[in-house]
Design an enzyme around this catalytic site. Structure first.
Site, PDB file in Angstrom:
ATOM      1  N   LYS A   4      75.808 -10.258  10.437  1.00 43.83           N
ATOM      2  CA  LYS A   4      76.188 -11.550  11.012  1.00 43.83           C
ATOM      3  C   LYS A   4      76.912 -11.332  12.335  1.00 43.83           C
ATOM      4  O   LYS A   4      77.912 -10.614  12.393  1.00 43.83           O
ATOM      5  CB  LYS A   4      77.095 -12.329  10.051  1.00 43.83           C
ATOM      6  N   ILE A   5      76.404 -11.986  13.363  1.00 46.83           N
ATOM      7  CA  ILE A   5      76.984 -11.912  14.704  1.00 46.83           C
ATOM      8  C   ILE A   5      77.312 -13.323  15.160  1.00 46.83           C
ATOM      9  O   ILE A   5      76.418 -14.184  15.172  1.00 46.83           O
ATOM     10  CB  ILE A   5      76.005 -11.253  15.693  1.00 46.83           C
TER      11      ILE A   5
END
Length: 375
Positions: free
Chosen positions: A140-141
């Site tokens: 997750k960014i």
């Protein structure tokens, strides 16, 4: 009795659980949700892990080992969270295999303090990808501006990505463009793009919370009539933009090479205002090819009394646009709303991570002292 979760799945919505803990893994709770309740993925975030690690004894044995090794809090935090995510990936692996890699995914987030540092985000993503070492992982960014190059770079490296904390339509368009950039670079590098995957996590209910508060301050009848409409309108227009990207020559070329689309993921789907239905951010956002990640309470509500329509997105584009226009005329600054939500979201995850790191440092010291007394 109708199985609303099965109906949701049949409409093309993948049901993911927005929660994970060691207790869920040890007790078999996650496996049961997969087996019985049509759950085909898991998302996590720093707040979820802060609650899990501080909420029980399931982590004590690993904490004791970490303390005995003299591990610092930051490293301990990654050891604890990657352990859980790796185990969850193994629970979901049969789903991943059965869906040919579409579902069965588990997400872990980069350190939120790195959200505004592109190079550090890329380095952290590579480290997490190596640590968990499972093909059904998502990194997750956050969709902060500095995260956009990191999204493309990670995909180009063969790392599957969940882009999180998307609130605005313009940022969502930039995220989809970064996805196309990354997939094109991966293809040019000779990677098998059919093995890469991505979702774009568009946050829903928090928009209503912020906009409703501003409408209440305006205090007119027209403002009151617009309460609870912003979030669904915003998400529906996001899906319209997703459909537009699927029609681009850039995408059709990638699709011909075996790539899969970056699916929209509806996040923050629990209802914050008790005046609203507890299933609204699920049943009112039904469209083919989306993911809805929900806490267990929302999942249970949908299972109990959710009325799932064939499609509750694509026929509402015009109305959704009208909602945003009416809000603008009332003085609701859309750009200010979504920027505040992004800033608050990153700050909230940073605060959760900081508190957990401090708590772990204290616990590790206490555990080490206790072990020393026994020697």
């Amino acid at each position: 009795m109708a199985d609303s979760l099965a109906e949701l799945t049949a409409r093309g919505v993948s049901i993911w659980l927005d929660d994970l803990s060691r207790e869920r893994l040890v007790s078999g709770s996650l496996a049961d949700l997969v087996a019985r309740d049509h759950v085909v993925g898991v998302t996590t975030n720093p707040t979820i892990f802060a609650k899990a690690i501080s909420g029980g004894d399931a982590y004590n044995a690993q904490m004791s080992d970490l303390a005995a090794r003299g591990v610092e809090a930051a490293e301990a935090l990654r050891a604890l969270t990657t352990f859980d995510v790796r185990a969850a990936c193994d629970v979901l692996r049969p789903v991943y295999d059965a869906s040919d890699g579409v579902d069965g995914r588990v997400s872990i987030e980069v350190d939120p303090q790195l959200a505004h540092n592109t190079e550090a985000t890329i380095a952290e993503a590579r480290a997490l990808w190596w640590l968990v070492d499972r093909p059904n992982l998502f990194i997750k960014i956050p969709a902060a501006r500095q995260g956009l190059p990191a999204i493309a770079a990670c995909l180009a490296d063969g790392i599957s990505v969940n882009v999180t904390l998307i609130f605005s339509l313009s940022r969502y368009e930039a995220v989809m463009n970064a996805f196309l950039d990354g997939m094109e670079a991966a293809l040019q590098a000779g990677r098998d793009v059919s093995a890469l995957a991505s979702v774009a996590s568009f946050f829903v209910s928090r928009l209503d919370t912020e906009v409703d508060a501003r409408l209440d301050k305006i205090g007119t009848a027209e403002a009151a009539g617009l309460r609870g409409q912003a979030a669904l309108a915003n998400a529906r227009l996001a899906y319209q933009r997703y459909e537009q990207v699927l029609a681009l020559p850039r995408w059709t070329a990638l699709e011909a090479a075996g790539a899969r689309p970056q699916r929209p993921l509806w996040a923050s789907t629990s209802t914050k205002d008790p005046a609203y239905s507890d299933t609204r951010y699920v049943v009112d956002l039904v469209a083919p090819g989306v993911v809805n990640t929900m806490p267990e309470a929302t999942l249970r509500a949908v299972a109990d009394h959710g009325q799932v329509p064939p499609d509750s997105v694509r026929e509402h584009y015009q109305h959704a646009q009208q909602v945003l226009q009416r809000l603008q005329r009332l003085g609701i600054d859309y750009d200010d709303v979504v920027q505040r939500l992004e800033d608050d979201g990153v700050a909230a995850f940073e605060a959760s991570w900081d508190r957990l790191r401090e708590q772990l440092a204290t616990t590790l010291r206490a555990t080490d002292r206790g072990a020393g007394h026994g020697r």
